[in-house]
Design an enzyme around this catalytic site. Structure first.
Site, PDB file in Angstrom:
ATOM      1  N   ARG A 300      13.402 -27.720  22.825  1.00 55.72           N
ATOM      2  CA  ARG A 300      12.957 -27.522  21.430  1.00 55.72           C
ATOM      3  C   ARG A 300      13.775 -26.386  20.813  1.00 55.72           C
ATOM      4  O   ARG A 300      13.382 -25.221  20.862  1.00 55.72           O
ATOM      5  CB  ARG A 300      11.471 -27.142  21.402  1.00 55.72           C
ATOM      6  CG  ARG A 300      10.507 -28.248  21.809  1.00 55.72           C
ATOM      7  CD  ARG A 300       9.067 -27.741  21.693  1.00 55.72           C
ATOM      8  NE  ARG A 300       8.091 -28.794  21.684  1.00 55.72           N
ATOM      9  CZ  ARG A 300       7.353 -29.161  22.748  1.00 55.72           C
ATOM     10  NH1 ARG A 300       7.506 -28.552  23.902  1.00 55.72           N
ATOM     11  NH2 ARG A 300       6.471 -30.129  22.634  1.00 55.72           N
ATOM     12  N   ARG A 336      17.090 -31.317  21.494  1.00 58.11           N
ATOM     13  CA  ARG A 336      16.531 -31.869  20.255  1.00 58.11           C
ATOM     14  C   ARG A 336      17.010 -31.036  19.071  1.00 58.11           C
ATOM     15  O   ARG A 336      16.985 -29.806  19.126  1.00 58.11           O
ATOM     16  CB  ARG A 336      15.007 -31.849  20.300  1.00 58.11           C
ATOM     17  CG  ARG A 336      14.404 -32.456  19.040  1.00 58.11           C
ATOM     18  CD  ARG A 336      12.913 -32.559  19.110  1.00 58.11           C
ATOM     19  NE  ARG A 336      12.276 -31.258  19.008  1.00 58.11           N
ATOM     20  CZ  ARG A 336      10.955 -31.085  19.052  1.00 58.11           C
ATOM     21  NH1 ARG A 336      10.160 -32.126  19.253  1.00 58.11           N
ATOM     22  NH2 ARG A 336      10.436 -29.892  18.942  1.00 58.11           N
ATOM     23  N   GLU A 435       7.482 -40.491  17.018  1.00 52.69           N
ATOM     24  CA  GLU A 435       6.315 -39.616  16.845  1.00 52.69           C
ATOM     25  C   GLU A 435       5.625 -39.833  15.504  1.00 52.69           C
ATOM     26  O   GLU A 435       4.704 -39.122  15.151  1.00 52.69           O
ATOM     27  CB  GLU A 435       6.685 -38.149  17.056  1.00 52.69           C
ATOM     28  CG  GLU A 435       7.902 -37.670  16.322  1.00 52.69           C
ATOM     29  CD  GLU A 435       8.280 -36.223  16.666  1.00 52.69           C
ATOM     30  OE1 GLU A 435       7.534 -35.538  17.381  1.00 52.69           O
ATOM     31  OE2 GLU A 435       9.339 -35.782  16.200  1.00 52.69           O
ATOM     32  N   ASN A 458       2.350 -35.788  20.779  1.00 47.16           N
ATOM     33  CA  ASN A 458       1.582 -34.763  20.045  1.00 47.16           C
ATOM     34  C   ASN A 458       1.532 -35.109  18.563  1.00 47.16           C
ATOM     35  O   ASN A 458       0.470 -35.108  17.940  1.00 47.16           O
ATOM     36  CB  ASN A 458       2.222 -33.380  20.207  1.00 47.16           C
ATOM     37  CG  ASN A 458       2.430 -33.025  21.651  1.00 47.16           C
ATOM     38  OD1 ASN A 458       1.716 -33.527  22.508  1.00 47.16           O
ATOM     39  ND2 ASN A 458       3.411 -32.186  21.935  1.00 47.16           N
ATOM     40  N   ASP A 459       2.692 -35.401  18.022  1.00 51.94           N
ATOM     41  CA  ASP A 459       2.719 -35.768  16.601  1.00 51.94           C
ATOM     42  C   ASP A 459       2.240 -37.193  16.380  1.00 51.94           C
ATOM     43  O   ASP A 459       1.617 -37.488  15.362  1.00 51.94           O
ATOM     44  CB  ASP A 459       4.134 -35.586  16.035  1.00 51.94           C
ATOM     45  CG  ASP A 459       4.388 -34.136  15.675  1.00 51.94           C
ATOM     46  OD1 ASP A 459       3.509 -33.535  15.042  1.00 51.94           O
ATOM     47  OD2 ASP A 459       5.440 -33.603  16.063  1.00 51.94           O
ATOM     48  N   ARG A 469      -2.846 -31.099  14.071  1.00 54.00           N
ATOM     49  CA  ARG A 469      -2.920 -30.677  15.476  1.00 54.00           C
ATOM     50  C   ARG A 469      -3.147 -29.182  15.634  1.00 54.00           C
ATOM     51  O   ARG A 469      -3.426 -28.705  16.729  1.00 54.00           O
ATOM     52  CB  ARG A 469      -1.658 -31.132  16.242  1.00 54.00           C
ATOM     53  CG  ARG A 469      -0.388 -30.575  15.703  1.00 54.00           C
ATOM     54  CD  ARG A 469       0.820 -31.300  16.260  1.00 54.00           C
ATOM     55  NE  ARG A 469       1.387 -30.658  17.424  1.00 54.00           N
ATOM     56  CZ  ARG A 469       2.637 -30.828  17.843  1.00 54.00           C
ATOM     57  NH1 ARG A 469       3.439 -31.666  17.208  1.00 54.00           N
ATOM     58  NH2 ARG A 469       3.087 -30.206  18.893  1.00 54.00           N
TER      59      ARG A 469
HETATM   60  C1  PEP Z   1       5.584 -34.231  20.155  1.00 53.22           C
HETATM   61  O1  PEP Z   1       5.334 -34.281  18.945  1.00 53.22           O
HETATM   62  O2  PEP Z   1       4.907 -34.822  21.023  1.00 53.22           O
HETATM   63  C2  PEP Z   1       6.709 -33.424  20.647  1.00 53.22           C
HETATM   64  C3  PEP Z   1       7.087 -33.465  21.898  1.00 53.22           C
HETATM   65  O3  PEP Z   1       7.313 -32.590  19.757  1.00 53.22           O
HETATM   66  P1  PEP Z   1       6.649 -31.207  19.278  1.00 53.22           P
HETATM   67  O4  PEP Z   1       5.449 -30.942  20.145  1.00 53.22           O
HETATM   68  O5  PEP Z   1       7.673 -30.152  19.412  1.00 53.22           O
HETATM   69  O6  PEP Z   1       6.286 -31.510  17.859  1.00 53.22           O
HETATM   70 MG    MG Z   2       6.774 -33.554  17.558  1.00 52.23          MG
END
Ligand code: PEP
Ligand code: MG
Length: 574
Positions: A300, A336, A435, A458-459, A469
């Site tokens: 990241r 990324r 995502e 996550n997104d 979130r």
């Molecule tokens: C996600 O969204 O699952 C992801 C891996 O990216 P980030 O948590 O950095 O948004």
């Molecule tokens: Mg993400």
């Protein structure tokens, strides 16, 4: 007085230590009464904090790079003037004396009065100066409350538990330099970036405790149970003994897991599973190697851009990427591109406040709007690609034209390097994060144009369920097992497998032991997670059979009843 608070568990493990309260200007600071005899000392504490901030601002002025825009110096001067104005430097002293209140409270009260006056100003330029006042106050609060502040000298950092109302991802990055025993916060969701960073520190943490910052005092003895999300304040000796025992049991289990470091992750029926690591900073590579990961599935990079007023140059980024790539010695490193926006903000570049940042100019949208920033990063990544195996990953894609534009800019970055005779890996693979639900539902758009996919669950969950979130008020609705989420995840994995394109999960679902077998059953063969979770997931894989999981996973997918889904999952994990 002993009491227990319940929150959302973020990072497994148990830690026992002493509360260290930290703050940021956004929170309501605690108010407490000062004894008559301590008033002079409290005013002295306030004056000392002002002096410290004056010193910091002098230092900032001294370090302004020659090529920084002229406004930057003016902006620091403005902060110095605000700091020295009697409304902030004198009135809080009077408040401390008149009301016998603590310095933080006096300062924040005075700030709130000022900020309210700014709100009624018509002139937009002057109205915006409100943020400057807030930033100056935040600096003074940090100096007062130890954020990132002086750590109490006489105590062992590992025994200190950070107690905060809220911490930004940028705050957490600063905390990476310390070795605290644990973190607890009042707000935040378990997949917020703050929580993800806490997890990457490998120490127990709990979020969403609501009133912890208010109820806990500096130095209180705390037990943080990061498995259950339970925080025990001032425990009695029997409870303390019980937790000490559980803590040593967990340490034993961790030691046992370490033996699996170089064991290949192969299921009982012989399927080879790839286990990759997520990192935020180059220094995290050490943990990746200790966990025996087969590569980095998610770097990241936005964390390189935080806690600073300027953007990292191409050379600086190149050095950071090269360090990671070289340390991984030929293993894949998935870098990324900048995922800025939403809860991750840049200090050095004002992004206009957005009405809804998670849906605004975030990630690839920001990069396409700022092509120079994107090109600089692409060049740095390409230059690092000749030192190992680099893969490029683009976040938050939703439209075909975004993929096309990103690829066009990549071609431009390659051409500029070729013109300058700078080497890079011409076969560099380019992948996209899935995502956004639209991306999962229009997968051929991606499989046709890209070399690999990575599911950002996550997104994906945030956008599928319309749940912020980072917001603990809706954290109970954040559900990886929601049928819609499972359908999107399974559909993406299965469609990518059918199209013969590599797919990984790099969201927090990949490191959740309760979901390992389900994901295997969906057809997932590549997991990327925080290194701290990797060996436990490997152990689960070693004890799983895909042939057994497949029909069970298909049944979970057919279920529309949440309770039944959980029952089936319990069976899968039995
Ligand atoms: C996600 O969204 O699952 C992801 C891996 O990216 P980030 O948590 O950095 O948004
Ligand atoms: Mg993400």
């Amino acid at each position: 007085m002993n009491f227990v608070l319940h929150g959302a568990p973020v990072s497994a493990g148990i830690t026992i230590g002493y509360a260290h309260l930290v703050s940021s200007a956004r929170l309501e600071v605690a108010q407490y009464e000062i004894a008559q005899t301590s008033i002079d000392a409290e005013v002295g504490r306030f004056d000392a904090a002002l002096e410290r901030v004056r010193g910091e601002l002098r230092e900032v002025t001294g370090n302004i790079p020659a090529d920084a825009p002229a406004e930057f110096g003016a902006f620091v001067d403005l902060h110095r003037m605000i700091l020295d104005d009697s409304t902030l430097s004198e009135v809080p002293r009077e408040l401390i004396r008149a009301e016998r209140c603590n310095a933080e409270w006096a300062l924040v009260r005075q700030m709130e009065g000022l900020v309210a006056q700014f709100d009624s100003i018509e002139d937009p330029y002057l109205r915006e100066r409100k943020a400057d006042v807030q930033q100056v106050v935040e600096r003074v609060l940090k100096a007062l409350l130890g954020h990132p502040g002086p750590i109490p000298q006489s105590r062992d950092e590992q025994k200190l538990i950070v107690v905060a109302h809220d911490l930004s991802p940028a705050d957490m990055i600063l905390f990476k330099q310390h070795q605290f025993g644990g973190f607890v916060t009042d707000v935040g969701g378990v997949t917020s970036h703050t929580a993800i960073l806490a997890r990457s520190l490998g120490i127990p943490a709990i979020v969403g405790l609501h009133l912890a910052r208010h109820m806990i005092r500096e130095n209180d003895l705390l037990i943080v149970d990061g498995l259950q999300g339970v925080l025990i304040v001032a425990p009695d000796p029997a409870v303390l003994g019980e937790y000490q025992l559980r803590q040593s049991q967990l340490e034993l289990e961790r030691q046992k897991l370490r033996r699996l470091r170089s064991t290949p992750a192969i299921t009982l029926d012989g399927a080879q599973i790839e286990l990759l690591a997520n990192i935020e900073l180059p220094q995290d590579v050490e943990g990746v190697r200790e966990a025996g990961a087969q590569g980095i599935g998610l770097f990241r990079t936005e964390f390189l851009f935080m806690n600073r007023r300027n953007l990292p140059s191409e050379d600086e980024q190149f050095e950071a990427y090269r360090t990671v790539v070289a340390a991984m010695r030929g293993l894949p490193v998935t870098i990324r591109t900048l995922d800025i926006g939403a809860d991750k903000s840049l200090d050095g570049r004002a992004i206009e406040p957005m009405p809804n940042p998670a849906l605004g100019l975030r990630a690839i949208r920001y990069c396409l709007a700022e092509p120079q920033i994107f090109l600089t990063q692409l060049r740095a990544i390409l230059r690092a690609s000749q030192f190992g195996r680099v893969r490029l990953l683009i976040p938050m894609l939703a439209h075909a034209h975004e993929i096309e534009q990103a690829l066009a800019l990549l071609r431009q970055a390659k051409a500029s390097l070729a013109d300058a005779h700078v080497a890079y890996d011409r076969g560099i693979e380019v992948g996209g994060m899935i995502e956004v639900p639209a991306a999962a539902l229009a997968l051929p758009m991606f499989t046709r144009r890209l070399n690999f996919l990575s599911l950002g669950t996550n997104d994906l969950i945030q956008y599928t369920l319309a749940i912020d979130r980072t917001d603990d008020a809706v954290a109970h609705l954040y559900d990886p097992l929601h049928p819609a989420v499972l359908h999107l995840v399974a559909h993406t994995i299965q469609s990518a497998n059918r199209a013969g394109i590599a797919v990984a999960v790099c969201g927090e679902m990949a490191g959740d032991l309760a979901l390992t077998r389900l994901l295997l059953g969906f057809g997932l063969r590549s997991f990327s997670m925080d290194p701290a979770q990797l060996l436990a997931v490997k152990e689960r894989i070693l004890r799983s059979s895909i042939a057994e999981m497949k029909p069970l996973a298909a049944r979970v997918l057919r279920s529309t009843d949440g309770a039944k889904t959980r029952e089936m999952l319990a069976k899968i994990n039995a």
